[in-house]
Scaffold this active site. Structure first.
Site, PDB file in Angstrom:
ATOM      1  N   GLU A  69       0.819  -1.211   0.000  1.00 18.43           N
ATOM      2  CA  GLU A  69       0.000   0.000   0.000  1.00 18.43           C
ATOM      3  C   GLU A  69       0.853   1.262   0.000  1.00 18.43           C
ATOM      4  O   GLU A  69       0.459   2.296  -0.548  1.00 18.43           O
ATOM      5  CB  GLU A  69      -0.955   0.021   1.199  1.00 18.43           C
ATOM      6  CG  GLU A  69      -2.118  -0.956   1.082  1.00 18.43           C
ATOM      7  CD  GLU A  69      -1.793  -2.352   1.586  1.00 18.43           C
ATOM      8  OE1 GLU A  69      -0.611  -2.618   1.913  1.00 18.43           O
ATOM      9  OE2 GLU A  69      -2.713  -3.181   1.646  1.00 18.43           O
TER      10      GLU A  69
ATOM     11  N   PHE B 242     -11.766  -8.359  13.261  1.00 21.19           N
ATOM     12  CA  PHE B 242     -10.652  -8.731  12.397  1.00 21.19           C
ATOM     13  C   PHE B 242     -10.360  -7.609  11.394  1.00 21.19           C
ATOM     14  O   PHE B 242     -11.255  -7.124  10.722  1.00 21.19           O
ATOM     15  CB  PHE B 242     -10.997 -10.029  11.649  1.00 21.19           C
ATOM     16  CG  PHE B 242      -9.938 -10.440  10.667  1.00 21.19           C
ATOM     17  CD1 PHE B 242      -8.673 -10.805  11.104  1.00 21.19           C
ATOM     18  CD2 PHE B 242     -10.194 -10.434   9.308  1.00 21.19           C
ATOM     19  CE1 PHE B 242      -7.685 -11.164  10.199  1.00 21.19           C
ATOM     20  CE2 PHE B 242      -9.213 -10.798   8.394  1.00 21.19           C
ATOM     21  CZ  PHE B 242      -7.950 -11.160   8.836  1.00 21.19           C
ATOM     22  N   GLN B 243      -9.099  -7.218  11.336  1.00 24.28           N
ATOM     23  CA  GLN B 243      -8.627  -6.141  10.449  1.00 24.28           C
ATOM     24  C   GLN B 243      -9.341  -4.812  10.687  1.00 24.28           C
ATOM     25  O   GLN B 243      -9.589  -4.045   9.763  1.00 24.28           O
ATOM     26  CB  GLN B 243      -8.722  -6.566   8.977  1.00 24.28           C
ATOM     27  CG  GLN B 243      -7.743  -7.694   8.657  1.00 24.28           C
ATOM     28  CD  GLN B 243      -7.461  -7.879   7.185  1.00 24.28           C
ATOM     29  OE1 GLN B 243      -8.323  -7.632   6.341  1.00 24.28           O
ATOM     30  NE2 GLN B 243      -6.263  -8.330   6.857  1.00 24.28           N
TER      31      GLN B 243
ATOM     32  N   LYS C   2     -17.798  -2.003   5.385  1.00 19.68           N
ATOM     33  CA  LYS C   2     -18.112  -2.998   4.362  1.00 19.68           C
ATOM     34  C   LYS C   2     -19.611  -3.061   4.065  1.00 19.68           C
ATOM     35  O   LYS C   2     -20.022  -3.190   2.914  1.00 19.68           O
ATOM     36  CB  LYS C   2     -17.618  -4.373   4.819  1.00 19.68           C
ATOM     37  CG  LYS C   2     -17.626  -5.391   3.694  1.00 19.68           C
ATOM     38  CD  LYS C   2     -16.923  -6.675   4.077  1.00 19.68           C
ATOM     39  CE  LYS C   2     -16.902  -7.629   2.881  1.00 19.68           C
ATOM     40  NZ  LYS C   2     -16.270  -8.910   3.209  1.00 19.68           N
TER      41      LYS C   2
ATOM     42  N   MET D  10      23.118  10.471   4.198  1.00 14.91           N
ATOM     43  CA  MET D  10      22.964  11.709   4.962  1.00 14.91           C
ATOM     44  C   MET D  10      23.145  11.450   6.454  1.00 14.91           C
ATOM     45  O   MET D  10      23.722  12.259   7.169  1.00 14.91           O
ATOM     46  CB  MET D  10      21.596  12.339   4.671  1.00 14.91           C
ATOM     47  CG  MET D  10      21.484  13.777   5.121  1.00 14.91           C
ATOM     48  SD  MET D  10      22.707  14.867   4.358  1.00 14.91           S
ATOM     49  CE  MET D  10      21.755  15.598   3.029  1.00 14.91           C
TER      50      MET D  10
END
Lengths: 171, 575
Positions: free
Chosen positions: B63, B125-126, B175, B486
């Site tokens: 993602e 869940f999730q 959902k 750096m």
């Protein structure tokens, strides 16, 4: 500097979180915050008292608040003529022999008894935060069992002082 | 990549649709031509709707890759980048990109899946509280509670993301909302109504007059141009102001490209690794005209000694930026294009700046950017200059953060606006490569070069898959110094050469890595071979990866040490 700020917001879930989150992110310490419905449906009014170091920080705070999509209006009313009220409920240890003494002390504050038991009385007091402080200081020696304050809510008075020219002939 | 044209099957209002179909239709109404995303449980209904009614979709391999690609797309096309991710881990993987877009004012509309409304708050869940998580890092965010709100929210999200000071907007869709059926009640084309959001784009006339007056009386004026010029498409107006009034100009890191890198009045970038002349011009000017820059601390150095002699004019579309860091005498809240147009419409005498210009030109000649050529090792600065020469300054360049970014900013002199894609405010490692993919999708006919370090590249290297799968001809140049350059430079300078965890002695074989993805890989180990390899690789029509081995201990100079003022640059070499 102690500032009194009112914020008109769209009444949506998460708005309070958005505003307090913004203050937290920018390290402003909130002394009190109150929220409730306003005269317009769908709009809520927040009042908060916050401490800031200088003018620039307060300006930044107002601008950041104004930037929020759900915020309609932001006002710093500290330097205006305002009406400000807070409510406190104080449960004081008050055995029967001391009760009349306490009642006489609270009278000038126009506090009211809203609940009483054998040894405790609950007082309700409203007014500016300073008045509430003074009331609490006064009843503290008797023993405070529980204290709950709402935080201040405020808006500007209808008539604002205008900086009129000095009219006295003595000056 | 094949871009199917916008679907023509305009669905009628008042026809029952489910939330997912409403979303896809809403995206089409907004003219969305590509989605960057990654499916998962909570967004399966949305992906199913996409299957039925397709919009081109880029399936990143993480993602983070998807959202950085969307940022690259947004930066180069000027249109909002659209991202879809699932709930929980999908959504939290976007957090870096959302913050990056917020810091650099890039328009993104991010759709995250959420568990069903009935189980929100049960640690399902999730499930992740993505609204709470992204509140401080978005311009605005929404959780859709009722499918009937979805058409309005989509319109508002795109409006907020792409107007005013642009930024990311998150729309969280449970959902069950995605599957709920409803009859669209409102016209899809109705206007957005947001009483709390009314960005000011037209400047205050009196302030413009004041600004013109200030320019008229300035002896040593200087323009500091930031990304606001690019976002407002005000390049022409800026150029006219610079040329007609003969005012020298410097850029912030993100503003690079808003004036051609070889313009005679351009002093180079200002700030921590800016040119000596640009920083001295800020320190000595008597009028600083800031157009669309936010006075970031990497630009200003110590605020106490920033532009000590200057009256400041600050043009910014975000009023909260004005006076935030630097006190401003003449604030102008406006779109950069409108403000500059209004300023150019003012009749005012041109200040005589020739003496000031001659002084700065002398300084440029006296203390240019420099590096010591090494007999044996190839220097990163040489590599950038070589890339510049071969691409004739016409490539879209993307970078991560770090040494390679600063060298690219210093030595890749841009001819075109919107051809510079870099992670400025957040300084995100892993940004440059996926951003290049998005940039290439936005401009398929341009040459896109991702200049990355060996550290940052390994944070999002999995997106190499996309180059092969979609035949995206991005050229990945890894300036490989076997170190987090750096970090190593700061440890050398400020921590007594204690290189704690900044050296990467074991590297993958990047050429083999490219080959594993069925891509052509090159390796440059000897400086004699560099020109020929770069020429072959960069001018090819294919996606390629170039592992360019450069000197490890090379440092970025000149530099303003943290906490120091711009006038105290170190690493300045005079001729």
């Amino acid at each position: 500097m102690r500032r009194v700020i009112t914020v008109t917001v769209i009444n949506q879930s998460g708005v309070l979180n958005r505003v307090t989150g913004l203050l937290m992110k920018r390290q402003f310490n909130i002394e009190s915050i109150t929220v409730g419905h306003s005269e317009q449906p769908g709009m809520s009014k927040m009042t908060f008292i916050v401490h800031v170091e200088d003018e620039r920080k307060i300006e930044q705070l107002l601008k950041q608040l104004q930037k929020q999509i759900d915020v309609i209006k932001v006002n710093d009313i500290t330097d205006k003529a305002i009406v400000m009220r807070e409510l406190a409920l104080v449960k004081v240890v008050s055995p029967p022999h001391a009760r009349s003494e306490i009642n006489s002390i609270i009278e000038p504050f126009r506090a009211t008894v809203i609940d009483s038991g054998k040894n405790v009385v609950t007082y309700q007091v409203t007014g500016a935060p300073e008045k509430i402080e003074a009331f609490i200081d006064l009843v503290k020696p008797y023993g405070i069992k529980e204290l709950s304050r709402t935080g201040a809510t405020a808006f500007t008075r209808e008539i604002q002082k205008v900086n009129s020219p000095q009219l006295s002939i003595l000056k | 990549m094949e871009m199917t044209p916008k679907s023509q099957d305009e669905k009628q209002n008042n026809q029952p649709m489910d939330g997912s179909a409403v979303l896809i239709q809403g995206l089409k109404d907004q003219g969305v031509e590509v989605i960057f995303g990654y499916p998962g449980g909570a967004v399966l209904p949305i992906y199913d709707a996409l299957y039925k009614d397709p919009i081109p979709h880029v399936l990143a391999r993480h993602e983070q890759g998807a959202i950085h690609a969307a940022e690259g797309y947004a930066r180069v096309s000027g249109k909002p980048g659209v991202v879809i991710a699932t709930s929980g881990p999908g959504a939290t993987n976007l957090v870096t990109g959302i913050t990056d877009a917020m810091m650099d004012s890039l328009p993104l509309v991010v759709f995250t899946g959420q568990v069903a409304s009935t189980v929100i708050g049960t640690d399902a869940f999730q499930e992740a509280d993505i609204i709470g998580i992204t509140q401080p890092i978005t311009k605005h965010n929404y959780q859709v509670r009722d499918v009937a709100d979805l058409p309005r929210i989509i319109k508002e999200a795109f409006h907020i993301a792409s107007t005013g000071r642009r930024g990311p907007v998150v729309v969280d869709i449970p959902k069950n909302v995605a599957t709920e059926i409803f009859v669209t009640k409102e016209e899809r084309t109705s206007e957005v109504n947001l009483p709390g959001y009314q960005p000011t784009t037209t400047p205050n006339y009196l302030q413009i007059q004041k600004a013109a007056e200030a320019i008229r009386f300035a002896r040593k004026p200087l323009i500091l141009a930031g990304a606001g010029v690019l976002h407002g498409q005000a390049m022409e107006e800026l150029k006219t102001l610079v040329e007609t009034k003969r005012i020298p100009i410097t850029n912030t890191l993100l503003g690079l490209g808003c004036i051609a890198g070889n313009h005679e009045l351009f002093l180079g970038m200002a700030g921590m690794h800016g040119t000596y002349t640009a920083n001295m011009a800020i320190s000595e000017c008597d009028l600083l005209i800031n157009v669309g820059a936010r006075f970031d601390d990497r630009l200003t150095g110590n605020l106490e000694s920033f532009a000590p002699h200057a009256k400041v004019i600050h043009i910014d579309i975000d009023p909260a930026e004005i006076g935030k860091n630097v006190p401003t005498e003449i604030p102008i809240v406006a779109d950069s294009k409108e403000a500059l147009q209004a300023l150019l419409n003012q009749e005012f005498n041109v200040p005589d700046t020739e003496e000031w210009l001659a002084y700065l030109r002398g300084m440029q000649e006296e203390a240019p950017l420099w590096y010591n050529i090494d007999e044996h090792e190839f220097l990163p600065q040489e590599a950038i200059q070589m890339i510049h020469r071969i691409t004739e300054g016409d490539a879209i360049v993307t970078t991560d953060v770090g040494q390679h970014q600063m060298w690219a900013a210093q030595y890749y002199s841009l001819n075109n606006p919107d051809f510079w894609v870099t992670s400025g405010g957040l300084g995100t490692m892993g940004f440059g490569f996926p951003a290049a993919i998005g940039a290439q999708i936005a401009k398929p006919d341009e040459r896109v070069v991702a200049i990355v370090g060996d550290g940052g590249f390994q944070m999002t290297a999995q997106e190499l898959s996309l180059l092969q799968e979609m035949r995206i001809p991005v050229k990945v140049v890894i300036l490989n110094n076997g170190a987090l350059g750096m970090v190593r430079q700061w440890q050398e300078t400020f921590y007594d050469e204690r290189y704690s965890q900044s050296l990467i002695p074991v590297q993958p074989d990047f050429v083999k890595l490219a080959e594993a993805y069925d891509l052509k890989g090159y390796r440059i180990t000897k400086k004699e071979d560099a020109e020929q390899i770069f020429r072959e690789a960069l001018l090819s029509d294919e996606p390629v990866l170039i592992d360019c081995r450069v000197k490890m201990l090379e440092n970025v100079y000149p530099m303003v040490a943290p906490g120091k003022g711009l006038q105290e640059m170190i690493g300045v070499k005079s001729k």
